[in-house]
Motif scaffolding. Structure first.
Motif, mmCIF file in Angstrom:
data_model
loop_
_atom_site.group_PDB
_atom_site.id
_atom_site.type_symbol
_atom_site.label_atom_id
_atom_site.label_comp_id
_atom_site.label_asym_id
_atom_site.label_seq_id
_atom_site.Cartn_x
_atom_site.Cartn_y
_atom_site.Cartn_z
ATOM 1 N N ARG A 16 0.829 -1.191 0.000
ATOM 2 C CA ARG A 16 0.000 0.000 0.000
ATOM 3 C C ARG A 16 0.877 1.260 0.000
ATOM 4 O O ARG A 16 0.585 2.229 -0.700
ATOM 5 C CB ARG A 16 -0.922 -0.027 1.230
ATOM 6 N N GLU A 30 -7.957 0.772 -10.167
ATOM 7 C CA GLU A 30 -8.659 -0.011 -9.137
ATOM 8 C C GLU A 30 -8.064 -1.404 -8.938
ATOM 9 O O GLU A 30 -8.537 -2.173 -8.085
ATOM 10 C CB GLU A 30 -10.142 -0.140 -9.516
ATOM 11 N N GLN A 31 -7.008 -1.736 -9.654
ATOM 12 C CA GLN A 31 -6.454 -3.083 -9.615
ATOM 13 C C GLN A 31 -6.022 -3.492 -8.202
ATOM 14 O O GLN A 31 -5.350 -2.727 -7.504
ATOM 15 C CB GLN A 31 -5.241 -3.167 -10.549
ATOM 16 N N GLU A 32 -6.384 -4.698 -7.820
ATOM 17 C CA GLU A 32 -6.136 -5.164 -6.460
ATOM 18 C C GLU A 32 -4.641 -5.303 -6.173
ATOM 19 O O GLU A 32 -4.185 -5.037 -5.047
ATOM 20 C CB GLU A 32 -6.841 -6.499 -6.223
ATOM 21 N N ARG A 38 -3.332 -1.815 -5.003
ATOM 22 C CA ARG A 38 -4.309 -1.069 -4.215
ATOM 23 C C ARG A 38 -3.618 0.061 -3.442
ATOM 24 O O ARG A 38 -2.567 -0.132 -2.828
ATOM 25 C CB ARG A 38 -5.005 -2.022 -3.226
ATOM 26 N N ASP A 43 -4.291 3.987 -1.100
ATOM 27 C CA ASP A 43 -5.197 4.677 -0.183
ATOM 28 C C ASP A 43 -6.011 5.674 -1.009
ATOM 29 O O ASP A 43 -5.533 6.746 -1.378
ATOM 30 C CB ASP A 43 -4.378 5.406 0.888
ATOM 31 N N TYR A 44 -7.239 5.299 -1.311
ATOM 32 C CA TYR A 44 -8.037 6.097 -2.231
ATOM 33 C C TYR A 44 -8.297 7.506 -1.702
ATOM 34 O O TYR A 44 -8.265 8.477 -2.459
ATOM 35 C CB TYR A 44 -9.367 5.398 -2.526
ATOM 36 N N ASP A 58 -10.568 -8.681 -10.558
ATOM 37 C CA ASP A 58 -10.278 -8.609 -9.125
ATOM 38 C C ASP A 58 -10.439 -7.201 -8.573
ATOM 39 O O ASP A 58 -10.627 -6.996 -7.376
ATOM 40 C CB ASP A 58 -8.865 -9.135 -8.826
ATOM 41 N N GLY A 59 -10.395 -6.207 -9.473
ATOM 42 C CA GLY A 59 -10.514 -4.829 -9.016
ATOM 43 C C GLY A 59 -11.929 -4.282 -9.022
ATOM 44 O O GLY A 59 -12.154 -3.172 -8.518
ATOM 45 N N ASN A 72 -13.314 -2.806 -5.943
ATOM 46 C CA ASN A 72 -12.668 -1.573 -5.507
ATOM 47 C C ASN A 72 -13.254 -0.326 -6.173
ATOM 48 O O ASN A 72 -13.018 0.798 -5.700
ATOM 49 C CB ASN A 72 -11.168 -1.637 -5.826
ATOM 50 N N ALA A 108 -15.446 1.929 -3.957
ATOM 51 C CA ALA A 108 -14.658 2.637 -2.949
ATOM 52 C C ALA A 108 -13.885 3.787 -3.582
ATOM 53 O O ALA A 108 -13.786 4.887 -3.007
ATOM 54 C CB ALA A 108 -13.700 1.676 -2.252
ATOM 55 N N LEU A 109 -13.349 3.565 -4.766
ATOM 56 C CA LEU A 109 -12.628 4.615 -5.476
ATOM 57 C C LEU A 109 -13.582 5.747 -5.863
ATOM 58 O O LEU A 109 -13.255 6.932 -5.707
ATOM 59 C CB LEU A 109 -11.951 4.026 -6.713
#
Length: 249
Positions: A112, A135-137, A140, A142-143, A169-170, A173, A176-177
């Motif tokens: 991160r 958004e890729q896991e 990832r 801190d948005y 996988d993203g 996310n 959240a983004l």
């Protein structure tokens, strides 16, 4: 919801895409788009065009079939210092620059902290216009922290339709983004990342549903209205804003 432009697409100049500039423009016109950004992969990708591709835009028309063309590149982020695979002079020559992480250029996982450092550095690059499929896991970040920097530096965050095919996988996310972009006033773009006319025409359905579900405000989507797009291009100091404005307004 209907976009008026797509700001991240590819042509067969990248050999894992399948249509020409003319074919992509014709498909964009059929959808009802007024503008199209063609952003083929920059040289660090294994099947990218030669570097000269990104320096020869004077050979291309500003408009194809009634669609204003923005000629650019999807630059590869190469390290956690935010380095890109195009030089400053090459970046200056583009109408529109997407900065993205691809596994062939940044292999493996990032912590991160590393991902934060990478995107915070990209946020400071004056030649980057839009942040691609972040958004890729595996990468990832801190948005909340980073979208504040994106907003401060006028970077657009992309919502990418092709992620539903190749970066699944993203997908969790994305919401959240989007929430972080909304909280921090960070503009977004809704793009297909199309590698074919089929993707250009059908690649945004899932994104439209997500935006409507979240009631994401149109004023933060740069390619949602004519005025939004022209203002964004002007904000980024793009000479093509005049041509786009002439068609759109």
């Amino acid at each position: 919801m209907q976009m008026i432009a797509d700001l991240h697409t590819h042509t067969l100049c990248a050999t894992h895409a399948y249509n020409t500039f003319t074919e992509m423009a014709a498909a964009a016109k059929e959808i009802g788009y007024c503008a199209l950004a063609v952003t083929d992969h920059a040289p660090a990708m294994p099947d990218s065009p030669h570097a000269w591709h990104f320096q020869n835009w004077s050979a291309m028309p500003r408009e194809i079939g009634g669609v204003v063309m923005l000629y650019g590149a999807e630059a590869n982020v190469m390290d956690t210092k935010g380095g890109l695979d195009l030089s400053e002079s090459q970046l200056k020559a583009q109408d529109w620059v997407v900065a993205s992480i691809h596994s062939s250029c940044v292999p493996g996982l990032l912590t991160r902290r590393e991902a934060n450092r990478l995107w915070l550095a990209v946020a400071e690059n004056p030649y980057v216009d839009i942040i691609g499929h972040s958004e890729q896991e595996n990468y990832r970040y801190d948005y909340d922290l980073v979208t504040k920097a994106f907003a401060r530096n006028h970077k657009v965050v992309e919502l990418n339709g092709n992620s539903f095919n190749v970066r699944r996988d993203g997908i969790p996310n994305m919401r959240a983004l989007l929430r972080a972009c909304l909280a921090n006033g960070c503009h977004i773009s809704v793009d297909s990342d199309a590698h074919s006319t089929h993707q250009l025409q059908h690649g945004l359905t899932a994104l439209y549903a997500m935006l409507e579900e979240m009631q994401f405000p149109q004023e933060l989507i740069v390619n949602a209205t004519r005025e939004n797009l022209v203002q964004e291009l002007q904000l980024h100091g793009k000479p093509c804003a005049e041509e786009v404005g002439g068609i759109l307004l």
